[in-house]
Design an enzyme around this catalytic site. Structure first.
Site, short mmCIF file in Angstrom:
data_model
loop_
_atom_site.label_atom_id
_atom_site.label_comp_id
_atom_site.label_asym_id
_atom_site.label_seq_id
_atom_site.Cartn_x
_atom_site.Cartn_y
_atom_site.Cartn_z
N SER A 250 0.93 -1.26 0.09
CA SER A 250 0.02 -0.04 -0.01
C SER A 250 1.08 1.47 -0.06
CB SER A 250 -0.84 0.18 1.34
OG SER A 250 -1.96 0.83 0.93
N ASP A 469 -8.85 -3.96 -5.64
CA ASP A 469 -8.59 -3.88 -4.23
C ASP A 469 -9.22 -2.41 -3.78
OD1 ASP A 469 -6.87 -1.70 -2.72
OD2 ASP A 469 -5.26 -3.11 -2.90
N HIS A 499 -7.34 -5.36 -0.11
CA HIS A 499 -6.22 -5.34 -0.47
C HIS A 499 -5.17 -5.62 -0.20
CE1 HIS A 499 -4.28 -0.89 -0.16
NE2 HIS A 499 -4.06 -1.17 1.30
#
Length: 530
Positions: A250, A469, A499
């Site tokens: 991320s 996602d 995610h």
């Protein structure tokens, strides 16, 4: 909402979600019939130049040659309050000294907290594998021991190493306000409908920045991603690794991309999963998240045989009801409209948690806000005693130090609100207003419009994007691979939800493991199915 949807910073809360919500009653899928910052030192006038360019920085030998004093770890309470437990005996902790200001590398230093567990098979050890689990603002010292079981194959040949980036948790955490102020802030309407609500919302946002300057002014100008990337190279040198091997998730993908740009000759095997779009500016980043979470919500409804439009309309109806009158919860607190949105976001991070969303929405529609409030508390890093972690403070400080974008309330109403609402009727209004609230009157100027990640001359960087996602939409992975440059960015597409792609026995996990362990670079454009 009082904090932007985090790109990966909810990892620790996800670990708690199943237990917290299960205590409210088992989900019932069959009954669901509808439907992102010391003493003040005038940070506003401080130069951000050390955090905004690829210029070489020569560090003194006292830093590059320092020896780390590894010892037993304590519970990382600054990150997650009572949520975090003391790591087991296999984990060692130490503090690395780094320049507070890389523009003055021989000046004042800051401590960077580290944690490691040595390779299980020392005879085949490759080196250190540094992790960042996202945020920005996530504590690697807290997260890595909890997540390490999922990296058992990598642990055989790598020392697993985590760190708290500067301004986070044990690394001089940015602190901006106390628990009472945080609770008051979260009770505000973050999609203001009246001039009075808008005034309160923006005043609170400005007060947050002022609190950061008052409490953390020493570090506030120096918590940007470029400085964190420079810390990573110092970590590499002090650990004795010729190249940096790194696994970023991320926001950690942005940090990894910036590292590759600054230190292309020092990049070893870099894997980036759940990828932030490096081409997105301040506004586009929020718009991307609105689109990503709406896409995940649509997919959630379809998985339950409900039309996306029908399901969205049902949630919008619930949120409007909460805007008029909050719902009671078992704790004696209330579920507001803003808290409900946080609660809906929380389970969208993982397809395994969708079942809890079903139960929570059913309960809320029947007049009980308990389950959605528990999910919102997990998202907002609130423990059962009403204490809040500092992760959100760090996240905001790092984001606002990085991004030049500043948006006014007038601009939200005239330029962004309608567009964001069209992108996502559920999440768009909150993320549109967040544009004005996030960096309102921030005491430190932003460094750039977008991060620089071009990395000519670097080793191949694995870029893994998941099609469903929610927090870092798939499109960002292709843009990251493109911006890293030809022969550097290698895109792997994971067809699935949630995610991040790495985990279980997935194709994506096998691909990443083969790269990190054996240097096997997949063909650009490789596709996996979860």
């Amino acid at each position: 909402m009082r904090n932007r949807v985090r790109a990966g910073a909810a990892a620790a809360a996800i670990l708690l979600l199943a237990g917290a919500v299960a205590g409210c009653g088992s989900p019932d899928q069959d009954t669901q019939d509808g439907r992102n910052n010391a003493a003040p030192s005038s940070p506003a006038s401080a130069s951000a130049s050390a955090d905004s360019g690829p210029q070489a920085v020569t560090l003194p030998a006292s830093l590059t040659g320092q020896r780390l004093d590894w010892g037993a770890c304590q519970a990382p309470v600054k990150a997650y309050g009572s949520y975090a437990e003391r790591p087991g005996r296999e984990w060692q902790c130490a503090t690395l000294e780094a320049p507070l200001d890389y523009g003055d590398p021989s000046g004042e230093t800051i401590g960077i907290a580290l944690i490691r567990s040595v390779a299980k098979d020392p005879g085949r050890r490759i080196g250190s594998l540094l992790f960042n689990f996202g945020g920005p603002g996530g504590s690697g010292v807290a997260a890595l021991p909890n997540a390490a079981k999922g990296y058992g194959t990598l642990h055989q040949r790598y020392d697993l190493v985590g760190f708290d980036p500067r301004g986070v948790a044990e690394s001089s955490a940015v602190v901006c306000r106390g628990d009472k102020e945080t609770a008051t802030s979260l009770a505000l309407d973050s999609t203001p409908d009246t001039p009075a609500e808008e005034k309160a919302y923006l005043a609170d946002s400005a007060a947050f920045g002022a609190g950061c300057a008052a409490r953390s002014g020493r570090v506030l100008p120096h918590v940007g991603t470029v400085s964190a990337a420079r810390d990573m190279d110092l970590i590499r040198q002090v650990l004795g690794d010729e190249k940096l091997h790194y696994f970023g998730f991320s926001y950690g993908t942005e940090l990894g991309g910036v590292y590759a740009h600054l230190f292309p000759r020092n990049t070893g095997r870099l894997a980036l999963d759940a990828v932030v779009d490096p081409s997105a500016d301040y506004v586009a980043h929020s718009r991307n998240q609105a689109r990503g979470f709406q896409r995940a919500l649509d997919n959630y409804f379809r998985s339950r045989g409900i039309g996306a439009a029908e399901g969205t309309a049902r949630v919008v109806k619930l949120l409007r009801r909460l805007d008029r009158e909050p719902l009671p919860a078992d704790s004696g607190r209330e579920l507001t409209q803003s808290l409900a949105v946080s609660g809906i976001i929380m389970p969208l991070y993982s397809e395994d948690s969708w079942k809890y969303l079903t139960s929570a929405l059913n309960s809320a529609e029947n007049g009980d806000g308990t389950q959605l409030l528990l999910m919102a508390d997990s998202f907002n890093n609130r423990d059962e005693n009403g204490r809040y972690g500092t992760q959100d403070h760090s996240q905001r400080a790092i984001s606002c130090a990085d991004a030049k974008g500043r948006v006014t309330g007038d601009e939200v109403r005239s330029r962004h609100l309608a567009e964001f609402t069209e992108v996502s009727p559920v999440f768009g209004p909150y993320l549109a207003w967040d544009l004005a609230g996030w960096c309102a009157d921030w005491p430190v100027p932003g460094a750039s419009d977008t991060p620089e990640v071009s990395a000519k001359g670097a080793a191949p960087v694995l870029v893994v994007g998941t099609t469903g996602d929610p927090a870092t939409p798939y499109e960002g992975a292709r843009r990251m691979a493109d911006e890293l440059g030809a022969g550097v960015g290698v895109l792997v597409t994971n067809k699935g939800e949630g995610h991040g792609a790495y985990g279980g026995g997935s194709c994506a996990k096998r691909t990443v493991d083969a790269y990190l362990l054996d240097g096997k670079v997949p063909a650009d454009g490789t596709t996996c199915t979860s």
